[in-house]
Design a protein around this motif. Structure first.
Motif, PDB file in Angstrom:
ATOM      1  N   ARG A 151       7.424   4.343   4.851  1.00 25.18           N
ATOM      2  CA  ARG A 151       6.558   4.669   3.722  1.00 25.18           C
ATOM      3  C   ARG A 151       5.964   3.396   3.123  1.00 25.18           C
ATOM      4  O   ARG A 151       4.780   3.326   2.822  1.00 25.18           O
ATOM      5  CB  ARG A 151       7.392   5.416   2.678  1.00 25.18           C
ATOM      6  CG  ARG A 151       6.554   6.246   1.749  1.00 25.18           C
ATOM      7  CD  ARG A 151       7.408   6.964   0.744  1.00 25.18           C
ATOM      8  NE  ARG A 151       8.387   7.851   1.385  1.00 25.18           N
ATOM      9  CZ  ARG A 151       9.356   8.471   0.733  1.00 25.18           C
ATOM     10  NH1 ARG A 151       9.490   8.299  -0.574  1.00 25.18           N
ATOM     11  NH2 ARG A 151      10.189   9.255   1.369  1.00 25.18           N
ATOM     12  N   ARG A 178       2.016   2.394   3.162  1.00 23.65           N
ATOM     13  CA  ARG A 178       1.368   2.149   1.889  1.00 23.65           C
ATOM     14  C   ARG A 178       0.417   0.965   2.016  1.00 23.65           C
ATOM     15  O   ARG A 178      -0.743   1.038   1.619  1.00 23.65           O
ATOM     16  CB  ARG A 178       2.459   1.849   0.867  1.00 23.65           C
ATOM     17  CG  ARG A 178       2.147   2.304  -0.510  1.00 23.65           C
ATOM     18  CD  ARG A 178       3.155   1.692  -1.455  1.00 23.65           C
ATOM     19  NE  ARG A 178       4.359   2.494  -1.568  1.00 23.65           N
ATOM     20  CZ  ARG A 178       5.419   2.107  -2.295  1.00 23.65           C
ATOM     21  NH1 ARG A 178       5.414   0.952  -2.939  1.00 23.65           N
ATOM     22  NH2 ARG A 178       6.468   2.873  -2.371  1.00 23.65           N
ATOM     23  N   THR A 188       0.084  12.072  -5.635  1.00 19.78           N
ATOM     24  CA  THR A 188       1.496  11.745  -5.427  1.00 19.78           C
ATOM     25  C   THR A 188       2.312  12.063  -6.673  1.00 19.78           C
ATOM     26  O   THR A 188       1.783  12.167  -7.776  1.00 19.78           O
ATOM     27  CB  THR A 188       1.660  10.257  -5.055  1.00 19.78           C
ATOM     28  OG1 THR A 188       3.024   9.982  -4.821  1.00 19.78           O
ATOM     29  CG2 THR A 188       1.145   9.360  -6.157  1.00 19.78           C
ATOM     30  N   GLU A 223       4.426   4.419  -6.003  1.00 19.88           N
ATOM     31  CA  GLU A 223       3.343   4.505  -5.036  1.00 19.88           C
ATOM     32  C   GLU A 223       1.992   4.410  -5.735  1.00 19.88           C
ATOM     33  O   GLU A 223       1.122   3.640  -5.347  1.00 19.88           O
ATOM     34  CB  GLU A 223       3.441   5.860  -4.329  1.00 19.88           C
ATOM     35  CG  GLU A 223       3.332   5.800  -2.829  1.00 19.88           C
ATOM     36  CD  GLU A 223       3.828   7.096  -2.212  1.00 19.88           C
ATOM     37  OE1 GLU A 223       4.887   7.073  -1.593  1.00 19.88           O
ATOM     38  OE2 GLU A 223       3.149   8.136  -2.393  1.00 19.88           O
TER      39      GLU A 223
END
Lengths: 257, 272, 314
Positions: free
Chosen positions: C168, C172, C190, C195
């Motif tokens: 992840r 990103r 999200t 994030e």
């Protein structure tokens, strides 16, 4: 110790139950290879298969059954697939109710009600009972089977695949034709084979709506069985058992894909 | 017209013309009078239904219910241990399930004929017994209620095993173990844990066997030889040989209503 | 020039609840935007309305100043990367990417699709079916499939949620680089505040179907407009009506300050979080450097803070 005895007991019972289910067909097939006309084993022979192959009535029945199963199989698969897909998009209560009703209606009632419809219509149309009425009847009761198989497949089908297709520029038709249809193909083939078998097998409804020139294989077998024992019926039965087995296994294989 | 309606159209037309209309015609015929030459005429009358109350026809209705009920009971008693065994068979259960379904996937007519072949006077059982000298003349195995019952059980046993298996398979295997742990004997575990949890499967199986047995035509026709007349045979006879369509229609509707009752019961139970 | 996307009082009411309530939003060309909120806050419904999968029950959606509220998904120049990627299982990676080009009747479909596949460094997987790809590879194919159409706006519906934590973080960085490289406007949905804060130029925080605040990550963290935003982005101690971040909360072994006892100590690698049970029954967290003063569980401590670290709300 006691527990193993109980397990043995259960296994023996299950074996007996399975034997009960399989033995009659096994015996039937075994005696199709009997050289004797009577139910006494006199040695292996293909005699009854030869007789069956030369019987013009059986040949005509087989041809009629194949034509009926082929045409009604294709028609009901197309109609049923389209309907199952549409109902997956959004339910159609009247239609699905109608299809369920057709599944639980006793065959004999389906048969006589269609006979009543045809006879009623023939008073106005210059038509008679024949292959076409049998095909119409078979499509009518096969649509529900097809719809059930396709619907089961659609239940595990990801709706976002169609959304993704439309998002990428496909119209509703494009998303159906180029994304959903290829993914449904094994299910459609399985449903088609099932419709074929259901049509080929039917006696009750067919016997009511068939004309003199549209005797199907089950109708010929029925007449022969009624007349008396003949190993020819065993031979034809053995052929049907094997043919059905192959088609159904194929269908199940496809459904699991 | 959008895509969905277009796709629904053929099925809607076909089921309206060839499923709904025929049933509507039968409904109408059941209230009309038989014509002189086998046709259907006015006046409207409830007479076809009152005629079903005649002891002769009530007897047929009763026999249908009795045979279907008996076949269901036999399937339940014979099918429960089988379904339980398969559900507990571990890796082999798929194979066993296939073995139960395999004969079911062959032609209905052939399956019924197989019993005709075994049970008739010159059939396998009688020939064998005669040859062995056990009997002097063939036993009347065919053309009685017993033969019809056998045929019904044989044909519809998988209909009971399948839904029951589906229920038992989902049952947490820890539950019977927990019951045993709490001191229940296997028999008490069966009665107080497994049976109550399997009830939906048993109910579904019973309905799935009862309905087709009630409307059976081919099995009583071939194995009962016209002696064990059930509703299906009565209806067939009225539409063909007797040509009394109004009366046959009334019998059809009664058959449908009696079939719908257990189904309605089942669906209501599931909705709860 | 009009904004790439403008939402004007967009609402979506379902039979028994209002999923989105008069949401307004404007996105400038070339930015990386996030819609942040807890599950059920209406962010996915908002995204689906922009994509054309749901029709709003009120308000307007404008794309480049043109009203697209009632247009079908295939009529809008936006593309979506779905949460589960929605790759067509019967088509290879290359055919998946070609799909949209063909539907749009663009020329050189195979050449362009191959270029897109190279862009996400999956040239070697061109003939693999989705079932043969790893989670990260599926993600990249889905991204390439949308980017190859060069849409006005790319919608991403929690695209990283299905990946494991290590991957992840990597994806990103790739997403951000991809956005800068292509210059396409990204709208990222999200529920993960880290994030959203790390990726976006601008974040809109949603709660209960409404937008609570829109701003840069810094704005939202340092100057949250509502208690919800303050609490949702990072940790927050509540002292009376005043909010103080753990890093602005000082802890010491003697007064003055709010008295309490140390409940537990959490080692976070670069710092330490001391969880304190306050004398009035409340709970607070203080951040201390890992080489600073040591505290023991059960020890009596006092918390204090500067007025500059206080956040006040109506």
């Amino acid at each position: 110790m006691r527990s193993t005895w109980r397990n043995h007991g259960a296994a023996i019972y299950a074996a007996c139950a399975l034997a009960f289910l399989h033995a009659p067909l096994a015996i039937l097939i075994l005696f199709s290879f009997n050289a004797s006309r009577f139910t006494v084993w006199e040695g292996f022979s293909l005699r009854w298969y030869r007789v069956a192959l030369e019987d013009p009535q059986l040949a005509e029945g087989l041809l009629n059954s194949l034509v009926i199963a082929g045409v009604s199989g294709v028609l009901s698969t197309v109609i049923g697939t389209l309907a199952a897909y549409a109902m997956w998009r959004r339910g159609a209560r009247v239609l699905s109710g109608m299809l369920y009703l057709s599944l639980v209606t006793p065959e004999i009632v389906t048969g006589v009600s269609l006979l009543a419809l045809f006879e009623g219509a023939f008073r106005f149309l210059q038509l008679r009972l024949g292959l076409h009425t049998v095909i119409i009847a078979h499509v009518a009761f096969s649509i529900a089977y097809v719809t059930i198989v396709i619907s089961a497949r659609l239940r595990s089908y990801d709706r976002t695949l169609e959304e993704a297709a439309m998002d990428l520029g496909a119209s509703e038709w494009g998303a159906f034709a180029r994304v959903t249809l290829p993914n449904l193909a094994p299910g459609i083939a399985a449903a088609g084979l099932l419709a074929l078998v259901v049509s080929f097998d039917d006696y009750v409804i067919t016997s009511l709506v068939a004309g003199v020139d549209s005797q199907t294989l089950p109708m010929v077998i029925y007449a022969m069985a009624r007349r008396g024992v003949s190993p020819v019926v065993n031979a034809v039965s053995a052929f049907i058992v094997v043919a059905f087995g192959v088609v159904i296994l194929l269908s199940e294989r496809l459904q699991r894909r | 017209m959008n895509l969905r309606s277009a796709f629904l159209l053929p099925a809607r037309v076909w089921s309206a013309v060839f499923l709904a209309t025929p049933l509507a015609i039968v409904c109408a015929y059941s209230l009309l009078t038989r014509g002189d030459y086998g046709g259907v005429e006015r006046p409207w009358t409830p007479e076809n239904y009152t005629r079903l109350l005649d002891p002769l026809y009530l007897g047929i209705l009763w026999r249908s219910l009795w045979m279907a009920g008996l076949a269901t009971a036999v399937c339940a008693v014979a099918g429960f241990p089988l379904a339980l065994f398969i559900a507990r068979a571990g890796r082999r259960r798929n194979l066993l399930l296939q073995l139960v379904l395999l004969p079911f996937w062959t032609s209905f007519l052939v399956r019924t004929y197989a019993w005709l072949f075994i049970l008739r006077d010159t059939g396998l059982v009688n020939t064998a017994l005669l040859r062995l000298g056990v009997i002097r003349s063939p036993l009347p195995l065919l053309y009685n209620e017993g033969a019809v019952l056998l045929g019904l059980v044989y044909n519809f046993l998988p209909f009971f095993v399948l839904p029951l298996y589906a229920t038992l398979e989902r049952l947490d295997p820890a539950l019977p173990e927990a019951a045993a742990d709490l001191g229940a004997t296997p028999l008490r575990t069966l009665r107080r844990v497994i049976l109550p949890l399997a009830a939906p499967g048993i109910a579904a199986g019973c309905v799935l066997v009862f309905i087709p047995c009630l409307g059976a035509y081919l099995t009583p026709d071939l194995l009962g030889g016209g002696k064990t007349v059930m509703l299906g045979n009565l209806i067939q006879n009225q539409f063909t040989t007797a040509r009394d369509w109004p009366f046959g229609s009334a019998a059809s509707l009664v058959l449908m209503l009696v079939s719908a009752a257990p189904l309605w019961f089942l669906l209501r139970r599931e909705a709860r | 020039m009009p904004p790439v996307l403008e939402l004007r009082e967009v609402s979506k009411a379902f039979p028994n609840h209002r999923a989105v309530d008069r949401v307004s939003l404007a996105l400038e060309r070339g930015g990386f935007y996030s819609l942040l909120g807890p599950s059920g806050c209406g962010k996915t419904t908002t995204l689906r309305m922009i994509g054309g999968f749901e029709e709003p029950t009120g308000g307007e959606i404008l794309l480049n100043g043109r009203d697209v509220t009632r247009l079908k998904p295939w009529q809008r120049d936006v593309s979506t990367v779905f949460q589960n990627y929605a790759l067509f299982p019967h088509l290879s990676a290359l055919r998946n990417i070609e799909f949209g080009l063909r539907e749009h009747g663009r020329p050189d479909t195979t050449k362009r699709a191959l270029e897109a596949l190279e862009l996400v460094r999956l040239g070697a997987k061109r003939d693999s079916l989705p079932a043969q790809l790893s989670g990260g590879e599926k993600q990249r194919v889905a991204l390439a499939r949308s980017l190859v159409l060069e849409p006005q706006l790319l919608l991403l519906d929690e695209p990283l949620a299905a990946l494991d934590p290590q991957l992840r973080k990597q994806m990103r960085a790739e997403l951000k680089a991809m956005q800068r490289q292509t210059g396409i406007t990204f709208l990222f949905v999200t529920h993960d505040q880290e994030e959203a804060l790390s990726l976006s130029d601008q974040v809109a925080v949603m709660n209960g179907g409404r937008i609570e605040q829109t701003g840069t990550p810094e704005d939202l963290y340092l100057r949250p407009a509502t208690r919800f935003v303050a609490g949702f982005l990072g940790e927050m101690n509540w002292f009376g009506g005043v909010g103080v971040r753990p890093e602005s909360t000082r802890i010491s072994g003697s007064g003055p300050g709010l008295p309490g006892t140390v409940e537990s100590l959490l080692f976070l690698g670069n710092c330490l979080h001391v969880h304190v049970r306050l004398a009035d029954g409340g709970h607070a967290v203080a951040e201390t450097p890992r080489d600073g003063q040591r505290f023991a569980e059960g020890e009596a401590v006092w918390l204090s803070w500067d007025a500059a670290g206080e956040l006040r709300f109506e």
